[in-house]
Scaffold this active site. Structure first.
Site, PDB file in Angstrom:
ATOM      1  CD  GLU A  28      -1.381  -0.186   3.647  1.00 32.90           C
ATOM      2  OE1 GLU A  28      -2.069   0.830   3.786  1.00 32.90           O
ATOM      3  OE2 GLU A  28      -1.505  -1.195   4.366  1.00 32.90           O
TER       4      GLU A  28
ATOM      5  CB  CYS B  62      -2.396  -4.802   6.548  1.00 33.76           C
ATOM      6  SG  CYS B  62      -1.793  -3.254   7.186  1.00 33.76           S
TER       7      CYS B  62
ATOM      8  CG  HIS C 138      -2.268  -6.873  10.657  1.00 33.40           C
ATOM      9  ND1 HIS C 138      -1.082  -6.599  10.013  1.00 33.40           N
ATOM     10  CD2 HIS C 138      -2.853  -5.667  10.896  1.00 33.40           C
ATOM     11  CE1 HIS C 138      -0.969  -5.286   9.870  1.00 33.40           C
ATOM     12  NE2 HIS C 138      -2.026  -4.699  10.391  1.00 33.40           N
TER      13      HIS C 138
HETATM   14  P1  HMG Z   1      -3.228   6.319  21.818  1.00 36.90           P
HETATM   15  O1  HMG Z   1      -3.805   7.667  21.734  1.00 36.90           O
HETATM   16  O2  HMG Z   1      -1.797   6.221  22.185  1.00 36.90           O
HETATM   17  O3  HMG Z   1      -4.116   5.374  22.731  1.00 36.90           O
HETATM   18  O4  HMG Z   1      -3.389   5.626  20.420  1.00 36.90           O
HETATM   19  P2  HMG Z   1      -4.279   5.226  24.312  1.00 36.90           P
HETATM   20  O5  HMG Z   1      -4.162   6.541  24.987  1.00 36.90           O
HETATM   21  O6  HMG Z   1      -5.536   4.452  24.456  1.00 36.90           O
HETATM   22  O7  HMG Z   1      -3.017   4.360  24.771  1.00 36.90           O
HETATM   23  C1  HMG Z   1      -2.712   3.125  24.229  1.00 36.90           C
HETATM   24  C2  HMG Z   1      -2.547   2.110  25.352  1.00 36.90           C
HETATM   25  O8  HMG Z   1      -1.454   2.525  26.183  1.00 36.90           O
HETATM   26  C3  HMG Z   1      -3.769   1.985  26.283  1.00 36.90           C
HETATM   27  O9  HMG Z   1      -3.877   0.617  26.625  1.00 36.90           O
HETATM   28  C4  HMG Z   1      -3.364   2.775  27.494  1.00 36.90           C
HETATM   29  O10 HMG Z   1      -4.032   2.379  28.686  1.00 36.90           O
HETATM   30  C5  HMG Z   1      -1.883   2.468  27.558  1.00 36.90           C
HETATM   31  P3  HMG Z   1      -5.268  -0.186  26.336  1.00 36.90           P
HETATM   32  O11 HMG Z   1      -6.297   0.511  27.125  1.00 36.90           O
HETATM   33  O12 HMG Z   1      -5.503  -0.031  24.855  1.00 36.90           O
HETATM   34  O13 HMG Z   1      -4.957  -1.578  26.738  1.00 36.90           O
HETATM   35  N1  HMG Z   1      -1.114   3.447  28.334  1.00 36.90           N
HETATM   36  C6  HMG Z   1      -0.106   3.125  29.171  1.00 36.90           C
HETATM   37  N2  HMG Z   1       0.406   1.931  29.540  1.00 36.90           N
HETATM   38  C7  HMG Z   1       1.440   1.930  30.428  1.00 36.90           C
HETATM   39  N3  HMG Z   1       1.966   3.077  30.959  1.00 36.90           N
HETATM   40  C8  HMG Z   1       1.464   4.276  30.621  1.00 36.90           C
HETATM   41  C9  HMG Z   1       0.376   4.338  29.700  1.00 36.90           C
HETATM   42  N4  HMG Z   1      -0.324   5.347  29.134  1.00 36.90           N
HETATM   43  C10 HMG Z   1      -1.249   4.784  28.313  1.00 36.90           C
HETATM   44  N5  HMG Z   1       1.998   5.395  31.140  1.00 36.90           N
HETATM   45  C11 HMG Z   1      -3.512   3.909  18.766  1.00 36.90           C
HETATM   46  C12 HMG Z   1      -3.180   4.233  20.224  1.00 36.90           C
HETATM   47  C13 HMG Z   1      -3.307   2.452  18.523  1.00 36.90           C
HETATM   48  C14 HMG Z   1      -4.962   4.306  18.502  1.00 36.90           C
HETATM   49  C15 HMG Z   1      -2.553   4.762  17.876  1.00 36.90           C
HETATM   50  O14 HMG Z   1      -1.218   4.348  18.103  1.00 36.90           O
HETATM   51  C16 HMG Z   1      -2.859   4.662  16.400  1.00 36.90           C
HETATM   52  O15 HMG Z   1      -3.687   5.384  15.875  1.00 36.90           O
HETATM   53  N6  HMG Z   1      -2.131   3.745  15.660  1.00 36.90           N
HETATM   54  C17 HMG Z   1      -2.320   3.565  14.225  1.00 36.90           C
HETATM   55  C18 HMG Z   1      -3.570   2.751  13.905  1.00 36.90           C
HETATM   56  C19 HMG Z   1      -3.459   1.290  14.252  1.00 36.90           C
HETATM   57  O16 HMG Z   1      -2.376   0.757  14.362  1.00 36.90           O
HETATM   58  N7  HMG Z   1      -4.604   0.600  14.368  1.00 36.90           N
HETATM   59  C20 HMG Z   1      -4.612  -0.823  14.645  1.00 36.90           C
HETATM   60  C21 HMG Z   1      -5.813  -1.534  14.037  1.00 36.90           C
HETATM   61  S1  HMG Z   1      -5.979  -1.168  12.293  1.00 36.90           S
HETATM   62  C22 HMG Z   1      -4.771  -2.144  11.529  1.00 36.90           C
HETATM   63  O17 HMG Z   1      -4.201  -2.977  12.136  1.00 36.90           O
HETATM   64  C23 HMG Z   1      -4.496  -1.852  10.097  1.00 36.90           C
HETATM   65  C24 HMG Z   1      -3.219  -1.071   9.818  1.00 36.90           C
HETATM   66  O18 HMG Z   1      -2.089  -1.913   9.960  1.00 36.90           O
HETATM   67  C25 HMG Z   1      -3.270  -0.454   8.422  1.00 36.90           C
HETATM   68  C26 HMG Z   1      -3.599  -1.325   7.228  1.00 36.90           C
HETATM   69  O19 HMG Z   1      -4.437  -2.191   7.244  1.00 36.90           O
HETATM   70  O20 HMG Z   1      -3.025  -1.014   6.177  1.00 36.90           O
HETATM   71  C27 HMG Z   1      -3.024   0.070  10.794  1.00 36.90           C
END
Ligand code: HMG
Length: 388
Positions: free
Chosen positions: A80, A112, A234
């Site tokens: 992609e 992906c 994935h």
């Molecule tokens: P974010 O704003 O960092 O989310 O975005 P958050 O605030 O919910 O924090 C993430 C986790 O860290 C949470 O854990 C927090 O509690 C924890 P959870 O509740 O989820 O278990 N946390 C901590 N842990 C320890 N110590 C701390 C602490 N603070 C917070 N101090 C998000 C996270 C994944 C949304 C962001 O990184 C993102 O947008 N990533 C890109 C999109 C993505 O990867 N999506 C995955 C599914 S889609 C997919 O897989 C397809 C893809 O590969 C593309 C394709 O298909 O081509 C992306």
């Protein structure tokens, strides 16, 4: 007929990485958010003289080492991060590796998921042409905006697989469960270099798609959770795959033992998301890092591509698979990478080739077997690497 599946598998990623603890410090974020919350330690960062072509060509060169390429009838590229709207990037790879002129070469896209789609299409072809082989390469660069929640989930890599009716590593079983739904969780319009993403929504869609695919797969295969010795998902970031496994355990009232997925996450923790390649780098990690012998064991695999299309399918590991793996090569690649500081990472991130067709020579950096040397008359120029 002997079993159809993966005869060789090898991946390649950039020789540069950023430690996510440095990124966390710079962005004013607790490093444990990346380390524990996302399950990521480092991310691979592409230097200016590498792109999806050089990643793909190096991974394929490694996978084809010692193989007679005369029987390769098709090259499928899943990506992609394509570099051209018309021409398949596999033609550059075909050229760099001097593959047979009688090959079909085509590029496939569905986020992906395209790697899994290519695999299934290739297997059908091999079933009807068991004397022929397919080279499948999944290659991608995952890029989000600087200082966005997606930033620590970037990465890059390519995974090449030689598919044939001589599945020395693992055969792919015919039963599958697929799922498609029109959602805007992650996409990249043609005018953008970085993806747009509704991150938290994307994680919910991923888990929902897993549930849909698993139900379909169970109906088709009549298998249960415990019929699979290992699972491989994935991996946009490691915690996502762990959450997927927790969901599947809960759905199936299965026992969640960490070894079922932990080995599949080892490589991705330090190279990040590689989109189409990530599931297969996870598979290489699982096969190469598993403590016990996986011969004749079944692996459940889940591919998810935003937008979205997803699929659950399974592989059966071949007896004696270990001697066909490239474990030492991959471990050395990951161990010998150069660490970047945040300014160096941002400079690599911001690098763009000229968009107006003007001639430009790219500065040399560490790279794989091939490098991007420049651009002239809108044509990217590549050469064999002269790096040690
Ligand atoms: P974010 O704003 O960092 O989310 O975005 P958050 O605030 O919910 O924090 C993430 C986790 O860290 C949470 O854990 C927090 O509690 C924890 P959870 O509740 O989820 O278990 N946390 C901590 N842990 C320890 N110590 C701390 C602490 N603070 C917070 N101090 C998000 C996270 C994944 C949304 C962001 O990184 C993102 O947008 N990533 C890109 C999109 C993505 O990867 N999506 C995955 C599914 S889609 C997919 O897989 C397809 C893809 O590969 C593309 C394709 O298909 O081509 C992306």
């Amino acid at each position: 007929m002997s079993s159809v599946g993966i005869e060789r598998i090898s991946f390649y990623t950039s020789r540069y990485y950023l430690d996510l603890a440095l990124l966390a410090e710079k962005r004013g974020i607790d490093p444990n958010k990346y380390l524990q919350g996302l399950g990521q330690e480092k991310m691979a960062v592409l230097p200016p003289n590498e792109d999806v072509v050089t990643l793909a060509a190096t991974s394929a060169k490694q996978a084809l080492d010692g193989i007679d390429t005369a029987s390769i009838a098709m090259v499928l590229i899943a990506t992609e991060s394509g570099i051209d709207q018309s021409k398949a990037l596999g033609i550059w790879v075909h050229h760099l590796l001097s593959l047979p002129k009688s090959c079909r070469v085509v590029e496939l896209k569905q986020a992906c998921y395209a790697g899994c789609a290519s695999l299934q299409l290739a297997l059908s072809f091999i079933h009807t042409h068991p004397d022929k082989k397919v080279l499948l390469i999944a290659t991608d660069v995952a890029k989000y905006g600087l200082n966005t929640p997606g930033e620590p989930t970037q990465g890059c890599g390519a995974c090449a697989m030689l598919l044939s009716s001589n599945a020395t590593i693992c055969s792919i079983e015919p039963e599958y469960g697929a799922y498609t739904s029109h959602v805007m969780d992650f996409w990249r319009p043609n005018y953008r270099e970085e993806a747009l993403v509704d991150g938290k929504y994307s994680t919910r869609i991923y888990l929902n798609a897993l549930e849909e695919c698993w139900n379909e797969y169970q109906l088709a295969s009549k298998r249960t959770f415990n019929d699979h010795a290992r699972y491989c998902y994935h991996i946009p970031f490691s915690r996502m795959a762990e959450k997927a496994h927790e969901r599947l355990c809960k759905l199936s009232i299965g026992t969640n033992f960490p070894e079922a997925i932990s080995d599949s996450l080892i490589y991705s923790r330090t190279l990040g998301n590689s989109y189409t390649a990530s599931l297969f780098i996870g598979l290489a990690s699982l096969l190469e890092q598993a403590s016990g012998d996986l011969s004749e064991k079944r692996i459940g695999l889940f591919s998810y591509g935003s937008g979205c299309v997803a699929e659950f399918f399974s592989a059966k590991v071949s007896t004696g698979y270990q001697k066909y793996l490239k474990k030492e090569l991959h471990e050395e690649l990951l161990a010998k990478r150069c660490a970047l500081n945040v300014s160096e990472y941002e400079a690599f991130y911001q690098f763009r080739l000229p968009q107006d067709g003007s001639e430009y020579q790219v500065n040399p950096h560490q790279c794989g077997a091939f490098c991007l040397t420049g651009i002239k008359n809108h044509e990217r120029l590549y050469s064999k690497s002269t790096m040690p």
